[in-house]
Design a protein around this motif. Structure first.
Motif, mmCIF file in Angstrom:
data_model
loop_
_atom_site.group_PDB
_atom_site.id
_atom_site.type_symbol
_atom_site.label_atom_id
_atom_site.label_comp_id
_atom_site.label_asym_id
_atom_site.label_seq_id
_atom_site.Cartn_x
_atom_site.Cartn_y
_atom_site.Cartn_z
ATOM 1 N N GLU A 299 73.933 -29.458 63.864
ATOM 2 C CA GLU A 299 73.895 -28.751 62.591
ATOM 3 C C GLU A 299 75.260 -28.157 62.251
ATOM 4 O O GLU A 299 75.689 -28.188 61.086
ATOM 5 N N THR A 365 69.530 -33.686 61.989
ATOM 6 C CA THR A 365 70.580 -33.333 62.934
ATOM 7 C C THR A 365 69.975 -33.268 64.329
ATOM 8 O O THR A 365 68.751 -33.312 64.493
ATOM 9 N N VAL A 394 66.374 -29.519 62.757
ATOM 10 C CA VAL A 394 66.984 -29.143 61.481
ATOM 11 C C VAL A 394 67.373 -30.385 60.690
ATOM 12 O O VAL A 394 67.918 -31.353 61.239
ATOM 13 N N ARG A 396 69.496 -31.330 56.982
ATOM 14 C CA ARG A 396 70.438 -30.715 56.069
ATOM 15 C C ARG A 396 70.675 -31.620 54.853
ATOM 16 O O ARG A 396 70.447 -32.823 54.873
ATOM 17 N N ARG A 412 69.031 -24.769 54.921
ATOM 18 C CA ARG A 412 68.488 -25.343 56.152
ATOM 19 C C ARG A 412 67.022 -25.722 55.947
ATOM 20 O O ARG A 412 66.216 -24.904 55.531
#
Length: 435
Positions: A299, A365, A394, A396, A412
């Motif tokens: 991330e 990620t 996560v 993005r 996020r």
């Protein structure tokens, strides 16, 4: 933005844009389609419609204005944490006409509240935060409803123009991101949500990242090389998933008469090779990256590639700068019902030259969803804090289904690594080789 009237205009525009999209997603099908559950993974569309307004009532009519509740008896019905999606059709849901009337009543009161509410002096209303939060919440459910439209069977109910053409000619396959510190997250963005805060310094070692997201053509080479049949590329949990569910391609793909086809919002079409791959789980993204001799970016790496300006040392709001998204910079807001081809939106490139970091596809990620140092839950724990931990990965960057109000360089998203119905893709990275 500190001018109260400008804040009111911004909040009104965000709320109005969200409601127009909600109407588009719910008015295009009949009542039977609204009340049906098209997949146990998703709520009936009519649940989302009333839930949006119930949250708006609770936060803006009750919490901000202190007014009496309109429909307190339905709070439990539309509590997302009390009732899993699979069970929501069994609840005493408002019928479509009643849900629309409720939504209209709540919105009318909210417009009056916005006209007169002080926009400073309380954390909930400073810079119109609560109004921005509710606009983002509605747009997030609009994306959820668009996922439901993708899952539903039957003829297409939605249409949209095609995205602009893309071209990767002359683009390097990857971009070098130099080692060094950068500022991650934000303490200044007025409508940023709690998990984006606070701004803090992170050191990131030198690495390389794909210039554009992994495309369908790229991913087809993984499939054709037996990627789904070789355990060595897969995390143990991912290998168990593809074996248990006999998965051999992204969701909605099928092989027919020697050709790969996909179903997209009720239309069956050949898989477009130059479009970013869509509807893959974290496990699939991770397996592809291993097969390619690469890895998923962390991330921190993703955000540095997206926001860091090596000339000024600043972290930008968006890859292209501090200006709001425009149609020339990113594929957002359901403007198109698909990702744009790889290499699109040169005006949206980051200072380092990475393309399509905002819009098109959510990008997995390698990182678990964890709080930043100094995190404070606001205005309620259930937005972020209860999801922190290794269970969620996560994502993005947003997708074509995300509105600009709910997408920025610090935003996020997170989900379980098995999820495939979401508008998820990825790009890969690699460590810099020491000389």
């Amino acid at each position: 933005m500190t001018d109260p009237e400008a804040l009111r205009r911004r909040a009104l525009d965000a709320l109005t844009t969200a409601r127009a999209r909600t109407a588009l997603l719910t008015d295009c099908v009949d009542d039977g389609e609204l009340t049906a559950q098209h997949s146990p993974l998703m709520s009936p569309l009519v649940w989302d419609l009333a839930h949006i307004s119930n949250q708006e009532e609770q936060w803006l009519v009750r919490a901000v204005a202190g007014h009496q509740a309109l429909r307190p008896e339905i709070d439990s019905v539309y509590d997302a944490f009390e009732h899993p999606r699979a069970t929501r059709p069994t609840l005493p849901l408002l019928a479509p006409a009643e849900a629309r009337t409720y939504a209209s009543d709540v919105r009318g009161r909210v417009i009056d509240i916005l006209d007169s509410a002080p926009l400073e002096g309380r954390p909930l209303t400073d810079a119109a935060f609560a109004f921005g939060m509710i606009a983002q919440h509605e747009q997030q459910h609009d994306e959820t409803m668009l996922i439901t439209h993708q899952l539903r069977r039957g003829p297409a109910a939605l249409t949209a123009p095609e995205p602009p053409a893309g071209n990767t000619d002359g683009l390097p396959p990857e971009v070098r991101v130099p080692a060094g510190p950068f500022i991650m997250g934000t303490s200044a963005e007025p409508w940023a949500l709690d998990n984006e805060r606070p701004a803090h310094e992170r050191f990131v070692a030198e690495f390389f990242i794909d210039t554009v997201p992994v495309t369908n053509g790229d991913y087809l080479r993984f499939i054709e090389d037996g990627g789904y049949r070789q355990e060595r590329w897969w995390a143990p949990e991912g290998w168990a998933q593809i074996r248990e569910h006999d998965i051999g391609a992204p969701l909605f793909w099928r092989r027919e008469a020697g050709q790969w086809l996909r179903r997209r919002f009720g239309v069956v079409e050949p898989v477009p090779e130059h479009e970013p791959v869509l509807h893959v789980s974290w496990y699939e993204a991770d397996a592809y990256a291993r097969w390619a001799g690469r890895r998923l970016p962390t991330e921190e790496e993703w955000e540095k590639a997206a926001r860091h300006d090596p000339v000024t040392g600043r972290s930008l709001r968006h890859p292209w700068g501090d200006e709001d998204p425009t149609p020339e910079r990113a594929n957002l807001g359901q403007r198109h019902l698909r990702p744009a081809p790889a290499g699109s939106y040169p005006a949206g490139a980051s200072p380092l030259g990475v393309r399509q970091l905002i819009g098109d596809v959510w990008e997995w990620t390698s990182s678990d969803f964890l709080p930043y140092p100094g995190f404070v839950a606001f205005p309620y724990r259930e937005y972020s804090e209860v999801f922190f931990g290794p269970a969620h990965k996560v994502l993005r960057g947003g997708s074509f289904a995300v509105d600009a109000v709910a997408c920025r360089g610090t935003f996020r998203n997170w989900d379980l690594p098995v999820r495939r119905q979401i508008f998820s893709g990825f790009r890969t990275a690699r460590d810099a080789v020491a000389s």
